[in-house]
Motif scaffolding. Sequence first.
Motif, PDB file in Angstrom:
ATOM      1  N   ASN A  34      49.361  28.508  42.962  1.00 39.20           N
ATOM      2  CA  ASN A  34      48.389  28.175  41.913  1.00 39.20           C
ATOM      3  C   ASN A  34      47.157  27.479  42.480  1.00 39.20           C
ATOM      4  OD1 ASN A  34      50.050  29.236  39.915  1.00 39.20           O
ATOM      5  ND2 ASN A  34      51.086  27.292  39.542  1.00 39.20           N
ATOM      6  N   ALA A  35      47.322  26.710  43.545  1.00 38.16           N
ATOM      7  CA  ALA A  35      46.198  25.968  44.118  1.00 38.16           C
ATOM      8  C   ALA A  35      45.329  26.825  45.022  1.00 38.16           C
ATOM      9  CB  ALA A  35      46.723  24.761  44.893  1.00 38.16           C
ATOM     10  N   ASN A  36      45.918  27.809  45.700  1.00 41.10           N
ATOM     11  CA  ASN A  36      45.162  28.558  46.718  1.00 41.10           C
ATOM     12  C   ASN A  36      44.986  30.035  46.404  1.00 41.10           C
ATOM     13  OD1 ASN A  36      45.031  26.448  49.108  1.00 41.10           O
ATOM     14  ND2 ASN A  36      47.140  26.396  48.357  1.00 41.10           N
ATOM     15  N   CYS A  37      45.929  30.642  45.687  1.00 41.87           N
ATOM     16  CA  CYS A  37      45.923  32.097  45.541  1.00 41.87           C
ATOM     17  C   CYS A  37      45.566  32.576  44.137  1.00 41.87           C
ATOM     18  CB  CYS A  37      47.298  32.667  45.916  1.00 41.87           C
ATOM     19  SG  CYS A  37      47.973  32.030  47.457  1.00 41.87           S
ATOM     20  N   ALA A  38      45.852  31.750  43.110  1.00 40.82           N
ATOM     21  CA  ALA A  38      45.747  32.217  41.721  1.00 40.82           C
ATOM     22  C   ALA A  38      44.330  32.576  41.307  1.00 40.82           C
ATOM     23  CB  ALA A  38      46.302  31.154  40.766  1.00 40.82           C
ATOM     24  N   ALA A  39      43.326  32.094  42.044  1.00 38.72           N
ATOM     25  CA  ALA A  39      41.942  32.428  41.674  1.00 38.72           C
ATOM     26  C   ALA A  39      41.650  33.911  41.869  1.00 38.72           C
ATOM     27  CB  ALA A  39      40.964  31.595  42.496  1.00 38.72           C
ATOM     28  N   CYS A  40      42.362  34.558  42.788  1.00 38.48           N
ATOM     29  CA  CYS A  40      42.081  35.968  43.091  1.00 38.48           C
ATOM     30  C   CYS A  40      43.298  36.869  42.932  1.00 38.48           C
ATOM     31  CB  CYS A  40      41.552  36.113  44.523  1.00 38.48           C
ATOM     32  SG  CYS A  40      40.019  35.220  44.847  1.00 38.48           S
ATOM     33  N   HIS A  41      44.482  36.299  42.828  1.00 46.76           N
ATOM     34  CA  HIS A  41      45.704  37.104  42.791  1.00 46.76           C
ATOM     35  C   HIS A  41      46.567  36.725  41.601  1.00 46.76           C
ATOM     36  CE1 HIS A  41      45.197  38.921  46.809  1.00 46.76           C
ATOM     37  NE2 HIS A  41      44.721  37.742  47.180  1.00 46.76           N
ATOM     38  N   LYS A  42      47.317  37.716  41.115  1.00 42.16           N
ATOM     39  CA  LYS A  42      48.354  37.501  40.121  1.00 42.16           C
ATOM     40  C   LYS A  42      49.652  38.054  40.684  1.00 42.16           C
ATOM     41  CE  LYS A  42      45.187  37.809  36.208  1.00 42.16           C
ATOM     42  NZ  LYS A  42      45.245  36.365  35.942  1.00 42.16           N
ATOM     43  N   LEU A  43      50.761  37.652  40.083  1.00 38.69           N
ATOM     44  CA  LEU A  43      52.052  38.125  40.580  1.00 38.69           C
ATOM     45  C   LEU A  43      52.306  39.580  40.213  1.00 38.69           C
ATOM     46  CD1 LEU A  43      54.470  35.106  39.969  1.00 38.69           C
ATOM     47  CD2 LEU A  43      53.601  35.952  42.143  1.00 38.69           C
ATOM     48  N   ASP A  44      51.991  39.949  38.969  1.00 36.80           N
ATOM     49  CA  ASP A  44      52.391  41.269  38.480  1.00 36.80           C
ATOM     50  C   ASP A  44      51.236  42.148  38.045  1.00 36.80           C
ATOM     51  OD1 ASP A  44      55.286  40.681  38.636  1.00 36.80           O
ATOM     52  OD2 ASP A  44      54.838  39.241  37.050  1.00 36.80           O
ATOM     53  N   ALA A  45      50.015  41.785  38.365  1.00 36.92           N
ATOM     54  CA  ALA A  45      48.860  42.606  37.980  1.00 36.92           C
ATOM     55  C   ALA A  45      47.768  42.449  39.021  1.00 36.92           C
ATOM     56  CB  ALA A  45      48.342  42.194  36.595  1.00 36.92           C
ATOM     57  N   ASN A  46      47.021  43.516  39.212  1.00 41.54           N
ATOM     58  CA  ASN A  46      45.903  43.472  40.146  1.00 41.54           C
ATOM     59  C   ASN A  46      44.775  42.647  39.566  1.00 41.54           C
ATOM     60  OD1 ASN A  46      47.246  45.111  41.962  1.00 41.54           O
ATOM     61  ND2 ASN A  46      46.402  46.994  41.103  1.00 41.54           N
ATOM     62  N   SER A  47      44.124  41.906  40.409  1.00 41.60           N
ATOM     63  CA  SER A  47      42.959  41.114  40.012  1.00 41.60           C
ATOM     64  C   SER A  47      41.864  41.359  41.030  1.00 41.60           C
ATOM     65  CB  SER A  47      43.345  39.636  39.936  1.00 41.60           C
ATOM     66  OG  SER A  47      42.271  38.861  39.443  1.00 41.60           O
ATOM     67  N   THR A  48      41.213  40.308  41.522  1.00 41.12           N
ATOM     68  CA  THR A  48      40.272  40.501  42.629  1.00 41.12           C
ATOM     69  C   THR A  48      41.011  41.060  43.835  1.00 41.12           C
ATOM     70  OG1 THR A  48      38.993  38.640  41.801  1.00 41.12           O
ATOM     71  CG2 THR A  48      38.548  39.352  44.048  1.00 41.12           C
ATOM     72  N   GLY A  49      42.260  40.642  44.013  1.00 42.90           N
ATOM     73  CA  GLY A  49      43.130  41.173  45.056  1.00 42.90           C
ATOM     74  C   GLY A  49      44.363  41.805  44.438  1.00 42.90           C
ATOM     75  N   PRO A  50      45.232  42.392  45.245  1.00 42.47           N
ATOM     76  CA  PRO A  50      46.415  43.088  44.714  1.00 42.47           C
ATOM     77  C   PRO A  50      47.459  42.125  44.170  1.00 42.47           C
ATOM     78  CG  PRO A  50      46.485  43.009  47.108  1.00 42.47           C
ATOM     79  CD  PRO A  50      45.161  42.446  46.717  1.00 42.47           C
TER      80      PRO A  50
END
Length: 422
Positions: free
Chosen positions: A41-57
Amino acid sequence: MKKVGNHTSFSRILFLCLTFVLTFSTGSFAQDAAKGKELFNANCAACHKLDANSTGPALRGVVDRHPTEWLHKWIKNSSGLIKSGDAAAVKLFNEWNKVPMNSFPNLSDEDIDNIIAYTSEPKPEPTTPVVSTTQGGGASGGVSEMVVLGGLAVVLAMLVIMLVMVRKVLNKVADKNNLTVQETKSLPIWKAFVKNQFLVITSVVVLMLAGAYFAFGFMMQVGVDQNYEPIQPIHFSHKIHAGENGIDCKYCHSSARTSKTSGIPSMNVCMNCHKNITEFTGSKDSTYVDYSKEFYTAEIQKIYAAVGWDPATQSYTGKEKPVKWVRIHNLPDFVYFNHSQHVSVAGLECQTCHGPVESMEIMKQHAPLTMGWCVNCHRETEVNVKDNEYYAKIHEELSKKYGVEKLTAAQLGGLECGKCHY
Protein backbone atom coordinates in the motif's frame (compact mmCIF):
# COMPACT_ATOMS: atom_id res chain seq x y z
CA MET A 1 20.36 -53.61 35.20
CA LYS A 2 21.11 -50.31 33.51
CA LYS A 3 17.99 -48.54 32.31
CA VAL A 4 17.71 -47.69 28.65
CA GLY A 5 16.22 -44.33 27.55
CA ASN A 6 12.49 -44.13 26.90
CA HIS A 7 11.93 -44.07 23.11
CA THR A 8 8.37 -42.92 23.61
CA SER A 9 9.48 -39.76 25.42
CA PHE A 10 12.07 -39.06 22.72
CA SER A 11 9.44 -39.26 19.98
CA ARG A 12 7.24 -36.89 21.96
CA ILE A 13 10.04 -34.36 22.17
CA LEU A 14 10.68 -34.69 18.43
CA PHE A 15 6.97 -34.24 17.74
CA LEU A 16 6.82 -31.12 19.93
CA CYS A 17 9.84 -29.66 18.16
CA LEU A 18 8.33 -30.24 14.74
CA THR A 19 5.03 -28.77 15.89
CA PHE A 20 6.82 -25.68 17.20
CA VAL A 21 8.75 -25.23 13.95
CA LEU A 22 5.64 -25.60 11.83
CA THR A 23 3.65 -23.24 14.05
CA PHE A 24 6.43 -20.67 13.98
CA SER A 25 6.84 -20.91 10.23
CA THR A 26 3.09 -20.55 9.65
CA GLY A 27 2.91 -17.57 12.01
CA SER A 28 5.92 -15.92 10.39
CA PHE A 29 4.39 -16.33 6.92
CA ALA A 30 1.17 -14.68 8.07
CA GLN A 31 3.21 -11.91 9.64
CA ASP A 32 5.20 -11.52 6.40
CA ALA A 33 2.01 -11.22 4.38
CA ALA A 34 0.68 -8.60 6.79
CA LYS A 35 3.91 -6.59 6.52
CA GLY A 36 3.83 -7.10 2.78
CA LYS A 37 0.36 -5.56 2.62
CA GLU A 38 1.61 -2.43 4.41
CA LEU A 39 4.61 -2.18 2.08
CA PHE A 40 2.41 -2.79 -0.96
CA ASN A 41 0.00 0.00 0.00
CA ALA A 42 2.88 2.40 0.71
CA ASN A 43 5.00 1.71 -2.38
CA CYS A 44 3.04 -0.18 -5.04
CA ALA A 45 -0.67 0.72 -4.73
CA ALA A 46 -0.26 4.02 -6.60
CA CYS A 47 0.37 2.14 -9.86
CA HIS A 48 -0.63 -1.48 -9.23
CA LYS A 49 -3.65 -3.44 -8.06
CA LEU A 50 -3.81 -7.08 -7.04
CA ASP A 51 -6.54 -8.24 -9.41
CA ALA A 52 -6.84 -5.56 -12.10
CA ASN A 53 -4.53 -3.74 -14.45
CA SER A 54 -3.79 -0.12 -13.64
CA THR A 55 -0.77 1.97 -14.62
CA GLY A 56 1.07 -1.34 -14.27
CA PRO A 57 -0.08 -4.98 -14.47
CA ALA A 58 -2.04 -6.83 -11.79
CA LEU A 59 0.35 -8.29 -9.23
CA ARG A 60 -1.53 -11.20 -7.68
CA GLY A 61 0.46 -14.36 -8.43
CA VAL A 62 3.36 -12.39 -9.94
CA VAL A 63 5.80 -14.95 -8.53
CA ASP A 64 4.22 -17.52 -10.87
CA ARG A 65 5.14 -15.37 -13.88
CA HIS A 66 8.65 -14.32 -12.87
CA PRO A 67 11.36 -15.90 -10.71
CA THR A 68 11.86 -14.46 -7.23
CA GLU A 69 15.48 -13.53 -7.92
CA TRP A 70 14.45 -11.64 -11.04
CA LEU A 71 11.72 -9.79 -9.13
CA HIS A 72 14.29 -8.60 -6.58
CA LYS A 73 16.42 -7.10 -9.36
CA TRP A 74 13.41 -5.59 -11.14
CA ILE A 75 11.97 -3.90 -8.04
CA LYS A 76 15.28 -2.49 -6.86
CA ASN A 77 16.44 -1.15 -10.25
CA SER A 78 14.06 -1.75 -13.17
CA SER A 79 15.73 0.78 -15.48
CA GLY A 80 19.14 -0.85 -14.95
CA LEU A 81 17.70 -4.27 -15.73
CA ILE A 82 16.19 -2.92 -18.96
CA LYS A 83 19.49 -1.29 -20.02
CA SER A 84 21.30 -4.56 -19.40
CA GLY A 85 19.20 -6.10 -22.17
CA ASP A 86 17.34 -8.59 -20.00
CA ALA A 87 14.73 -10.16 -22.29
CA ALA A 88 11.94 -10.35 -19.70
CA ALA A 89 12.54 -6.78 -18.56
CA VAL A 90 12.58 -5.38 -22.12
CA LYS A 91 9.42 -7.31 -23.01
CA LEU A 92 7.54 -6.07 -19.94
CA PHE A 93 8.70 -2.49 -20.61
CA ASN A 94 7.45 -2.59 -24.21
CA GLU A 95 4.12 -4.23 -23.30
CA TRP A 96 3.29 -1.38 -20.92
CA ASN A 97 3.84 1.50 -23.36
CA LYS A 98 7.44 2.00 -22.22
CA VAL A 99 6.32 3.66 -19.01
CA PRO A 100 9.31 3.51 -16.64
CA MET A 101 8.78 1.93 -13.25
CA ASN A 102 10.10 3.61 -10.12
CA SER A 103 13.13 1.96 -8.55
CA PHE A 104 13.04 0.99 -4.88
CA PRO A 105 16.66 0.49 -3.72
CA ASN A 106 15.50 1.26 -0.16
CA LEU A 107 13.52 -2.00 0.01
CA SER A 108 15.48 -4.88 1.53
CA ASP A 109 15.30 -8.46 0.30
CA GLU A 110 13.08 -9.25 3.28
CA ASP A 111 10.71 -6.41 2.37
CA ILE A 112 10.41 -7.67 -1.19
CA ASP A 113 9.79 -11.21 0.02
CA ASN A 114 7.03 -9.86 2.26
CA ILE A 115 5.41 -8.09 -0.71
CA ILE A 116 5.65 -11.28 -2.78
CA ALA A 117 4.05 -13.21 0.10
CA TYR A 118 1.16 -10.73 0.11
CA THR A 119 0.66 -10.95 -3.67
CA SER A 120 0.76 -14.76 -3.45
CA GLU A 121 -2.28 -14.96 -1.18
CA PRO A 122 -5.32 -16.53 -2.89
CA LYS A 123 -8.09 -14.22 -4.03
CA PRO A 124 -10.84 -14.12 -1.39
CA GLU A 125 -14.20 -15.51 -2.40
CA PRO A 126 -16.97 -12.89 -2.75
CA THR A 127 -19.30 -12.92 0.22
CA THR A 128 -23.02 -13.00 -0.39
CA PRO A 129 -25.11 -10.84 1.92
CA VAL A 130 -27.39 -12.67 4.32
CA VAL A 131 -31.00 -11.81 3.58
CA SER A 132 -33.24 -11.59 6.59
CA THR A 133 -36.34 -13.80 6.42
CA THR A 134 -38.28 -11.72 8.95
CA GLN A 135 -41.43 -10.28 7.47
CA GLY A 136 -42.47 -6.73 8.26
CA GLY A 137 -40.87 -4.49 10.83
CA GLY A 138 -40.12 -6.95 13.60
CA ALA A 139 -39.23 -5.59 17.03
CA SER A 140 -35.90 -6.41 18.66
CA GLY A 141 -37.59 -8.59 21.26
CA GLY A 142 -39.08 -10.88 18.61
CA VAL A 143 -42.64 -9.48 18.88
CA SER A 144 -43.96 -8.37 15.51
CA GLU A 145 -45.70 -5.02 15.07
CA MET A 146 -48.57 -6.83 13.35
CA VAL A 147 -49.13 -8.91 16.50
CA VAL A 148 -49.31 -5.76 18.64
CA LEU A 149 -51.73 -4.06 16.24
CA GLY A 150 -53.85 -7.22 16.10
CA GLY A 151 -54.06 -7.33 19.90
CA LEU A 152 -55.16 -3.69 20.05
CA ALA A 153 -57.84 -4.35 17.42
CA VAL A 154 -59.21 -7.27 19.46
CA VAL A 155 -59.37 -5.13 22.62
CA LEU A 156 -61.19 -2.35 20.74
CA ALA A 157 -63.71 -4.82 19.33
CA MET A 158 -64.37 -6.22 22.82
CA LEU A 159 -65.05 -2.70 24.16
CA VAL A 160 -67.55 -2.02 21.38
CA ILE A 161 -69.37 -5.31 22.07
CA MET A 162 -69.50 -4.52 25.79
CA LEU A 163 -71.04 -1.09 25.14
CA VAL A 164 -73.72 -2.60 22.90
CA MET A 165 -74.57 -5.22 25.55
CA VAL A 166 -74.77 -2.57 28.32
CA ARG A 167 -77.16 -0.53 26.21
CA LYS A 168 -79.41 -3.56 25.66
CA VAL A 169 -79.47 -4.28 29.40
CA LEU A 170 -80.44 -0.68 30.22
CA ASN A 171 -83.25 -0.74 27.66
CA LYS A 172 -84.64 -3.98 29.16
CA VAL A 173 -84.54 -2.49 32.68
CA ALA A 174 -86.40 0.59 31.45
CA ASP A 175 -89.10 -1.55 29.78
CA LYS A 176 -89.72 -3.69 32.86
CA ASN A 177 -90.11 -0.62 35.09
CA ASN A 178 -92.27 1.24 32.56
CA LEU A 179 -89.72 4.04 32.36
CA THR A 180 -89.63 6.44 29.43
CA VAL A 181 -86.33 7.77 28.21
CA GLN A 182 -86.63 11.45 27.46
CA GLU A 183 -84.30 12.72 24.75
CA THR A 184 -83.20 16.35 25.12
CA LYS A 185 -82.99 18.32 21.92
CA SER A 186 -80.04 20.67 21.62
CA LEU A 187 -79.11 23.17 18.95
CA PRO A 188 -76.45 22.15 16.45
CA ILE A 189 -73.01 23.57 17.19
CA TRP A 190 -72.95 25.78 14.13
CA LYS A 191 -76.32 27.39 15.01
CA ALA A 192 -75.19 28.08 18.58
CA PHE A 193 -71.97 29.57 17.21
CA VAL A 194 -73.85 31.86 14.77
CA LYS A 195 -76.10 33.20 17.53
CA ASN A 196 -73.06 34.24 19.65
CA GLN A 197 -71.89 37.44 17.90
CA PHE A 198 -68.83 37.83 20.15
CA LEU A 199 -67.45 34.44 19.13
CA VAL A 200 -68.13 35.19 15.47
CA ILE A 201 -66.25 38.54 15.51
CA THR A 202 -63.34 37.11 17.54
CA SER A 203 -62.98 34.11 15.24
CA VAL A 204 -62.97 36.28 12.10
CA VAL A 205 -60.26 38.56 13.51
CA VAL A 206 -58.09 35.59 14.57
CA LEU A 207 -58.46 33.92 11.16
CA MET A 208 -57.55 37.17 9.33
CA LEU A 209 -54.42 37.69 11.46
CA ALA A 210 -53.34 34.06 11.08
CA GLY A 211 -53.95 34.18 7.32
CA ALA A 212 -51.92 37.38 6.97
CA TYR A 213 -49.07 35.88 9.04
CA PHE A 214 -48.80 32.69 6.99
CA ALA A 215 -49.26 34.57 3.69
CA PHE A 216 -46.42 36.97 4.57
CA GLY A 217 -44.17 34.07 5.63
CA PHE A 218 -44.91 32.21 2.40
CA MET A 219 -44.19 35.23 0.19
CA MET A 220 -40.92 35.94 2.04
CA GLN A 221 -39.69 32.45 1.12
CA VAL A 222 -40.18 32.96 -2.62
CA GLY A 223 -36.78 32.50 -4.26
CA VAL A 224 -35.18 31.07 -1.08
CA ASP A 225 -33.86 27.57 -1.77
CA GLN A 226 -32.38 26.66 1.61
CA ASN A 227 -31.86 22.88 2.00
CA TYR A 228 -32.21 22.44 -1.77
CA GLU A 229 -30.74 18.98 -2.40
CA PRO A 230 -30.99 17.89 -6.05
CA ILE A 231 -29.98 14.47 -7.35
CA GLN A 232 -26.86 14.76 -9.51
CA PRO A 233 -26.11 12.65 -12.62
CA ILE A 234 -23.04 11.27 -10.79
CA HIS A 235 -23.31 10.68 -7.05
CA PHE A 236 -20.46 12.68 -5.48
CA SER A 237 -20.04 12.22 -1.74
CA HIS A 238 -18.45 15.26 -0.09
CA LYS A 239 -18.34 13.23 3.11
CA ILE A 240 -15.99 10.68 1.55
CA HIS A 241 -13.81 13.13 -0.40
CA ALA A 242 -13.65 16.22 1.85
CA GLY A 243 -14.36 14.40 5.12
CA GLU A 244 -12.74 10.95 5.25
CA ASN A 245 -10.03 11.59 2.65
CA GLY A 246 -9.39 15.18 3.78
CA ILE A 247 -9.27 16.68 0.26
CA ASP A 248 -9.16 20.48 0.40
CA CYS A 249 -12.24 22.15 -1.11
CA LYS A 250 -10.04 24.41 -3.21
CA TYR A 251 -8.25 21.46 -4.80
CA CYS A 252 -11.39 20.80 -6.87
CA HIS A 253 -12.85 24.34 -6.76
CA SER A 254 -9.51 26.01 -7.49
CA SER A 255 -11.02 29.08 -9.20
CA ALA A 256 -12.56 30.17 -5.87
CA ARG A 257 -9.16 31.67 -4.99
CA THR A 258 -8.88 33.96 -8.00
CA SER A 259 -12.30 34.19 -9.64
CA LYS A 260 -15.78 35.49 -9.01
CA THR A 261 -17.21 31.96 -9.13
CA SER A 262 -15.93 28.77 -7.53
CA GLY A 263 -16.35 26.94 -10.82
CA ILE A 264 -17.40 23.40 -11.69
CA PRO A 265 -14.40 21.05 -11.41
CA SER A 266 -13.28 19.51 -14.66
CA MET A 267 -13.63 15.75 -14.96
CA ASN A 268 -9.85 15.67 -15.50
CA VAL A 269 -9.54 16.71 -11.85
CA CYS A 270 -11.49 13.58 -10.91
CA MET A 271 -9.18 11.49 -13.08
CA ASN A 272 -6.13 12.71 -11.16
CA CYS A 273 -7.17 10.17 -8.51
CA HIS A 274 -9.65 7.88 -10.23
CA LYS A 275 -7.27 6.89 -12.98
CA ASN A 276 -6.05 4.36 -10.43
CA ILE A 277 -8.98 4.24 -7.99
CA THR A 278 -11.35 2.07 -9.99
CA GLU A 279 -13.54 0.80 -7.16
CA PHE A 280 -14.75 1.88 -3.76
CA THR A 281 -12.56 0.51 -0.96
CA GLY A 282 -13.88 2.53 1.99
CA SER A 283 -15.13 1.00 5.20
CA LYS A 284 -18.86 0.37 5.55
CA ASP A 285 -20.45 2.37 8.36
CA SER A 286 -23.74 4.01 9.24
CA THR A 287 -23.15 6.79 6.68
CA TYR A 288 -23.39 4.34 3.82
CA VAL A 289 -26.52 2.59 5.03
CA ASP A 290 -28.33 3.56 1.82
CA TYR A 291 -25.40 2.92 -0.50
CA SER A 292 -23.36 -0.21 -1.12
CA LYS A 293 -19.81 -0.72 -2.33
CA GLU A 294 -21.20 -1.75 -5.71
CA PHE A 295 -23.17 1.51 -5.91
CA TYR A 296 -20.09 3.69 -5.38
CA THR A 297 -18.04 1.60 -7.82
CA ALA A 298 -20.75 2.03 -10.47
CA GLU A 299 -20.59 5.82 -9.98
CA ILE A 300 -16.83 5.72 -10.68
CA GLN A 301 -17.61 3.93 -13.94
CA LYS A 302 -19.80 6.92 -14.89
CA ILE A 303 -16.72 9.13 -14.61
CA TYR A 304 -14.89 6.85 -17.06
CA ALA A 305 -17.83 7.01 -19.46
CA ALA A 306 -17.81 10.82 -19.28
CA VAL A 307 -14.11 11.25 -20.08
CA GLY A 308 -13.82 8.24 -22.38
CA TRP A 309 -11.40 6.22 -20.26
CA ASP A 310 -10.89 2.48 -20.65
CA PRO A 311 -9.50 1.10 -17.35
CA ALA A 312 -8.67 -2.24 -18.96
CA THR A 313 -6.26 -0.74 -21.52
CA GLN A 314 -5.40 2.32 -19.39
CA SER A 315 -6.06 4.65 -22.33
CA TYR A 316 -8.57 7.24 -23.54
CA THR A 317 -11.01 6.11 -26.23
CA GLY A 318 -11.91 9.61 -27.44
CA LYS A 319 -15.62 9.00 -26.80
CA GLU A 320 -16.68 11.64 -24.28
CA LYS A 321 -20.06 12.21 -22.68
CA PRO A 322 -20.65 15.56 -20.94
CA VAL A 323 -22.01 15.50 -17.40
CA LYS A 324 -25.10 17.68 -16.88
CA TRP A 325 -24.55 18.82 -13.28
CA VAL A 326 -27.49 20.44 -11.46
CA ARG A 327 -26.62 23.83 -9.97
CA ILE A 328 -27.35 24.10 -6.24
CA HIS A 329 -26.34 27.64 -5.18
CA ASN A 330 -27.82 30.27 -7.45
CA LEU A 331 -27.90 34.02 -6.70
CA PRO A 332 -30.14 36.47 -8.61
CA ASP A 333 -28.63 38.24 -11.60
CA PHE A 334 -28.74 41.62 -9.82
CA VAL A 335 -26.46 40.39 -7.00
CA TYR A 336 -22.68 40.61 -7.25
CA PHE A 337 -20.70 38.10 -5.20
CA ASN A 338 -16.97 37.51 -5.59
CA HIS A 339 -15.52 34.26 -4.23
CA SER A 340 -11.92 35.43 -4.39
CA GLN A 341 -12.69 38.52 -2.29
CA HIS A 342 -14.12 36.34 0.48
CA VAL A 343 -11.77 33.34 0.18
CA SER A 344 -8.40 34.96 -0.62
CA VAL A 345 -8.78 38.49 0.79
CA ALA A 346 -11.09 37.91 3.76
CA GLY A 347 -9.72 34.42 4.43
CA LEU A 348 -13.13 32.84 5.04
CA GLU A 349 -13.49 29.08 5.11
CA CYS A 350 -15.86 27.47 2.64
CA GLN A 351 -17.94 26.10 5.53
CA THR A 352 -18.88 29.67 6.56
CA CYS A 353 -21.41 29.85 3.74
CA HIS A 354 -21.75 26.26 2.55
CA GLY A 355 -22.01 24.58 5.95
CA PRO A 356 -20.27 21.35 7.05
CA VAL A 357 -19.74 19.98 3.54
CA GLU A 358 -17.28 17.44 4.92
CA SER A 359 -20.23 15.62 6.53
CA MET A 360 -22.67 15.85 3.60
CA GLU A 361 -23.29 12.66 1.66
CA ILE A 362 -25.43 14.66 -0.80
CA MET A 363 -24.56 18.33 -1.26
CA LYS A 364 -27.29 20.80 -0.38
CA GLN A 365 -27.72 24.56 0.10
CA HIS A 366 -26.94 25.11 3.76
CA ALA A 367 -27.58 28.87 4.15
CA PRO A 368 -30.63 30.84 2.95
CA LEU A 369 -28.36 33.24 0.95
CA THR A 370 -30.84 36.08 1.48
CA MET A 371 -29.94 39.76 1.69
CA GLY A 372 -30.61 39.81 5.44
CA TRP A 373 -28.32 36.83 5.95
CA CYS A 374 -25.48 38.56 4.07
CA VAL A 375 -26.01 41.87 5.90
CA ASN A 376 -25.90 40.18 9.31
CA CYS A 377 -22.65 38.46 8.35
CA HIS A 378 -21.10 41.81 7.37
CA ARG A 379 -22.23 43.32 10.68
CA GLU A 380 -20.71 40.52 12.76
CA THR A 381 -17.54 39.58 10.86
CA GLU A 382 -14.38 41.47 11.80
CA VAL A 383 -11.94 42.39 9.05
CA ASN A 384 -8.67 40.47 9.19
CA VAL A 385 -5.85 42.96 8.55
CA LYS A 386 -2.96 40.71 9.57
CA ASP A 387 -0.57 40.34 6.62
CA ASN A 388 -3.10 42.19 4.49
CA GLU A 389 -1.65 45.49 3.26
CA TYR A 390 -4.75 46.19 1.20
CA TYR A 391 -6.79 47.06 4.30
CA ALA A 392 -3.97 48.34 6.55
CA LYS A 393 -4.23 52.08 5.83
CA ILE A 394 -8.01 52.34 5.58
CA HIS A 395 -8.39 50.20 8.70
CA GLU A 396 -6.11 52.52 10.67
CA GLU A 397 -8.11 55.61 9.68
CA LEU A 398 -11.57 54.11 10.24
CA SER A 399 -10.64 52.48 13.55
CA LYS A 400 -9.79 55.93 14.90
CA LYS A 401 -13.05 57.31 13.52
CA TYR A 402 -15.23 54.65 15.16
CA GLY A 403 -13.03 54.33 18.25
CA VAL A 404 -12.56 50.56 17.96
CA GLU A 405 -9.55 48.30 17.58
CA LYS A 406 -11.11 45.99 14.99
CA LEU A 407 -13.56 46.94 12.28
CA THR A 408 -16.42 44.85 10.98
CA ALA A 409 -17.11 44.50 7.27
CA ALA A 410 -20.14 46.79 7.75
CA GLN A 411 -17.97 49.58 9.21
CA LEU A 412 -15.61 49.14 6.28
CA GLY A 413 -18.43 49.86 3.83
CA GLY A 414 -19.93 46.41 3.59
CA LEU A 415 -23.49 47.76 3.86
CA GLU A 416 -23.25 50.13 0.89
CA CYS A 417 -25.75 49.21 -1.82
CA GLY A 418 -23.11 49.48 -4.55
CA LYS A 419 -21.02 46.73 -3.00
CA CYS A 420 -23.50 44.04 -4.05
CA HIS A 421 -25.83 45.89 -6.47
CA TYR A 422 -24.47 48.06 -9.25
